[in-house]
Scaffold this motif. Sequence first.
Motif, PDB file in Angstrom:
ATOM      1  N   GLN A   1       0.853  -1.177   0.000  1.00 51.33           N
ATOM      2  CA  GLN A   1       0.000   0.000   0.000  1.00 51.33           C
ATOM      3  C   GLN A   1       0.893   1.232   0.000  1.00 51.33           C
ATOM      4  O   GLN A   1       2.001   1.208   0.516  1.00 51.33           O
ATOM      5  CB  GLN A   1      -0.895   0.026   1.237  1.00 51.33           C
ATOM      6  CG  GLN A   1      -1.905  -1.092   1.274  1.00 51.33           C
ATOM      7  CD  GLN A   1      -2.718  -1.054   2.542  1.00 51.33           C
ATOM      8  OE1 GLN A   1      -2.260  -0.609   3.583  1.00 51.33           O
ATOM      9  NE2 GLN A   1      -3.959  -1.516   2.460  1.00 51.33           N
TER      10      GLN A   1
ATOM     11  N   THR B   1       1.030   5.299   1.046  1.00 51.46           N
ATOM     12  CA  THR B   1       0.411   6.398   1.781  1.00 51.46           C
ATOM     13  C   THR B   1       0.883   7.718   1.189  1.00 51.46           C
ATOM     14  O   THR B   1       1.910   7.778   0.514  1.00 51.46           O
ATOM     15  CB  THR B   1       0.783   6.351   3.272  1.00 51.46           C
ATOM     16  OG1 THR B   1       2.194   6.504   3.399  1.00 51.46           O
ATOM     17  CG2 THR B   1       0.339   5.054   3.909  1.00 51.46           C
TER      18      THR B   1
ATOM     19  N   ASP C   1      -8.204  10.157   1.975  1.00 49.85           N
ATOM     20  CA  ASP C   1      -8.709   8.867   1.525  1.00 49.85           C
ATOM     21  C   ASP C   1      -8.106   7.818   2.466  1.00 49.85           C
ATOM     22  O   ASP C   1      -7.383   8.190   3.398  1.00 49.85           O
ATOM     23  CB  ASP C   1      -8.368   8.617   0.051  1.00 49.85           C
ATOM     24  CG  ASP C   1      -6.875   8.596  -0.242  1.00 49.85           C
ATOM     25  OD1 ASP C   1      -6.077   8.159   0.612  1.00 49.85           O
ATOM     26  OD2 ASP C   1      -6.489   9.008  -1.339  1.00 49.85           O
ATOM     27  N   PRO C   2      -8.365   6.533   2.273  1.00 48.86           N
ATOM     28  CA  PRO C   2      -7.843   5.537   3.217  1.00 48.86           C
ATOM     29  C   PRO C   2      -6.311   5.512   3.335  1.00 48.86           C
ATOM     30  O   PRO C   2      -5.783   5.043   4.337  1.00 48.86           O
ATOM     31  CB  PRO C   2      -8.369   4.205   2.669  1.00 48.86           C
ATOM     32  CG  PRO C   2      -9.611   4.575   1.939  1.00 48.86           C
ATOM     33  CD  PRO C   2      -9.320   5.930   1.330  1.00 48.86           C
TER      34      PRO C   2
ATOM     35  N   TYR D   1      -9.501  12.395  10.097  1.00 43.43           N
ATOM     36  CA  TYR D   1     -10.289  11.659   9.115  1.00 43.43           C
ATOM     37  C   TYR D   1     -10.345  10.202   9.554  1.00 43.43           C
ATOM     38  O   TYR D   1      -9.337   9.638   9.970  1.00 43.43           O
ATOM     39  CB  TYR D   1      -9.664  11.804   7.730  1.00 43.43           C
ATOM     40  CG  TYR D   1      -9.418  13.245   7.366  1.00 43.43           C
ATOM     41  CD1 TYR D   1     -10.448  14.040   6.893  1.00 43.43           C
ATOM     42  CD2 TYR D   1      -8.169  13.830   7.548  1.00 43.43           C
ATOM     43  CE1 TYR D   1     -10.235  15.381   6.588  1.00 43.43           C
ATOM     44  CE2 TYR D   1      -7.948  15.167   7.238  1.00 43.43           C
ATOM     45  CZ  TYR D   1      -8.984  15.928   6.761  1.00 43.43           C
ATOM     46  OH  TYR D   1      -8.778  17.253   6.462  1.00 43.43           O
ATOM     47  N   HIS D   2     -11.524   9.597   9.462  1.00 47.04           N
ATOM     48  CA  HIS D   2     -11.722   8.272  10.032  1.00 47.04           C
ATOM     49  C   HIS D   2     -12.073   7.241   8.963  1.00 47.04           C
ATOM     50  O   HIS D   2     -12.792   7.527   8.009  1.00 47.04           O
ATOM     51  CB  HIS D   2     -12.820   8.326  11.089  1.00 47.04           C
ATOM     52  CG  HIS D   2     -12.505   9.306  12.182  1.00 47.04           C
ATOM     53  ND1 HIS D   2     -11.555   9.063  13.148  1.00 47.04           N
ATOM     54  CD2 HIS D   2     -12.983  10.549  12.441  1.00 47.04           C
ATOM     55  CE1 HIS D   2     -11.480  10.098  13.972  1.00 47.04           C
ATOM     56  NE2 HIS D   2     -12.336  11.027  13.559  1.00 47.04           N
ATOM     57  N   ALA D   3     -11.580   6.025   9.193  1.00 47.21           N
ATOM     58  CA  ALA D   3     -11.825   4.898   8.310  1.00 47.21           C
ATOM     59  C   ALA D   3     -13.321   4.583   8.291  1.00 47.21           C
ATOM     60  O   ALA D   3     -14.028   4.933   9.225  1.00 47.21           O
ATOM     61  CB  ALA D   3     -11.012   3.702   8.777  1.00 47.21           C
ATOM     62  N   PRO D   4     -13.840   3.957   7.285  1.00 48.13           N
ATOM     63  CA  PRO D   4     -13.136   3.329   6.184  1.00 48.13           C
ATOM     64  C   PRO D   4     -12.896   4.251   4.991  1.00 48.13           C
ATOM     65  O   PRO D   4     -12.086   3.948   4.128  1.00 48.13           O
ATOM     66  CB  PRO D   4     -14.071   2.193   5.780  1.00 48.13           C
ATOM     67  CG  PRO D   4     -15.444   2.731   6.062  1.00 48.13           C
ATOM     68  CD  PRO D   4     -15.278   3.607   7.285  1.00 48.13           C
ATOM     69  N   LYS D   5     -13.577   5.409   4.919  1.00 53.76           N
ATOM     70  CA  LYS D   5     -13.458   6.267   3.737  1.00 53.76           C
ATOM     71  C   LYS D   5     -12.170   7.073   3.697  1.00 53.76           C
ATOM     72  O   LYS D   5     -11.691   7.438   2.630  1.00 53.76           O
ATOM     73  CB  LYS D   5     -14.642   7.227   3.653  1.00 53.76           C
ATOM     74  CG  LYS D   5     -15.954   6.551   3.366  1.00 53.76           C
ATOM     75  CD  LYS D   5     -17.047   7.561   3.211  1.00 53.76           C
ATOM     76  CE  LYS D   5     -18.360   6.884   2.883  1.00 53.76           C
ATOM     77  NZ  LYS D   5     -19.423   7.844   2.677  1.00 53.76           N
ATOM     78  N   SER D   6     -11.626   7.415   4.853  1.00 52.36           N
ATOM     79  CA  SER D   6     -10.418   8.238   4.879  1.00 52.36           C
ATOM     80  C   SER D   6      -9.650   7.993   6.167  1.00 52.36           C
ATOM     81  O   SER D   6     -10.147   7.353   7.095  1.00 52.36           O
ATOM     82  CB  SER D   6     -10.783   9.725   4.749  1.00 52.36           C
ATOM     83  OG  SER D   6     -11.669  10.100   5.782  1.00 52.36           O
ATOM     84  N   SER D   7      -8.429   8.499   6.201  1.00 52.44           N
ATOM     85  CA  SER D   7      -7.608   8.353   7.400  1.00 52.44           C
ATOM     86  C   SER D   7      -6.672   9.543   7.507  1.00 52.44           C
ATOM     87  O   SER D   7      -6.575  10.364   6.608  1.00 52.44           O
ATOM     88  CB  SER D   7      -6.811   7.048   7.355  1.00 52.44           C
ATOM     89  OG  SER D   7      -5.822   7.112   6.349  1.00 52.44           O
TER      90      SER D   7
END
Length: 172
Positions: free
Chosen positions: A59, A61, A98-99, A132-138
Motif C-alpha cells: 500500500q 500512503t 482517503d484511506p 479523518y476516520h476509516a473506512p473512507k479516509s484516514s
Amino acid sequence: MIPNFSETFVEFCNQVERTLPKQFSCARMIEHNGRVAALSAEFSTSEKKKLMGLMPTKQVTHCHEFRMIYAVPMMDLPALEEWWQFACDVQKEIVPADPMHEFSMVSLIFVSGQVDPVVAKKLKNKANELRYHAPKSSGWSSLRVALVDLDRHKIYVNRMGGPLRDLIKNLV
C-alpha cells in the motif's frame, strides 16, 4: 498604512516563490471558495507503507503541504473572523483524504498593510485540526496561519503557525 501595498505585496509573493523548495509546484491566481490566492504552492509525497516499519504492505500512503498567499489590505477583528472561517473551509476543500492519507499541512499567509493590534492576540489562540476516520479516509490535517504586517514588519501566527513564521521571517 503602507503607501504602496500592492507593489510590496507582489514583491513578497515573488520572494516566497523564490525561496520555496524545488519540490513544490507553484501557480498564480488560484481560486478557492471564491477568493483568489496570489500564490498557491503544493508539495505531495507518497511512501510505501510498512507494517511495524519493516514489512512492506503493498500500500502507498501520501502526505501533503499546501501554502497559499492572500492580500488583506486591512486586518481588523471582523476581517480576521471572516478570513479564519475561509481558511477552515479551504482546509476542508483541498485536503485529499482517503484511506491512504497520512497528514496534510494547510498553510495560509495573509499579507496586510495595516493590522489592528488586537488581531494578533486573537489569532494566536486559533487552531483547527481535522481527523479523518476509516473506512473512507484516514490521517489528519492541520491549519497554519501567518499574518504578515508589512507596515510594522511583523508576523503574527496561530497556535500551529510557528514553523510557518520561521519559513518566512527573513522575507519581511
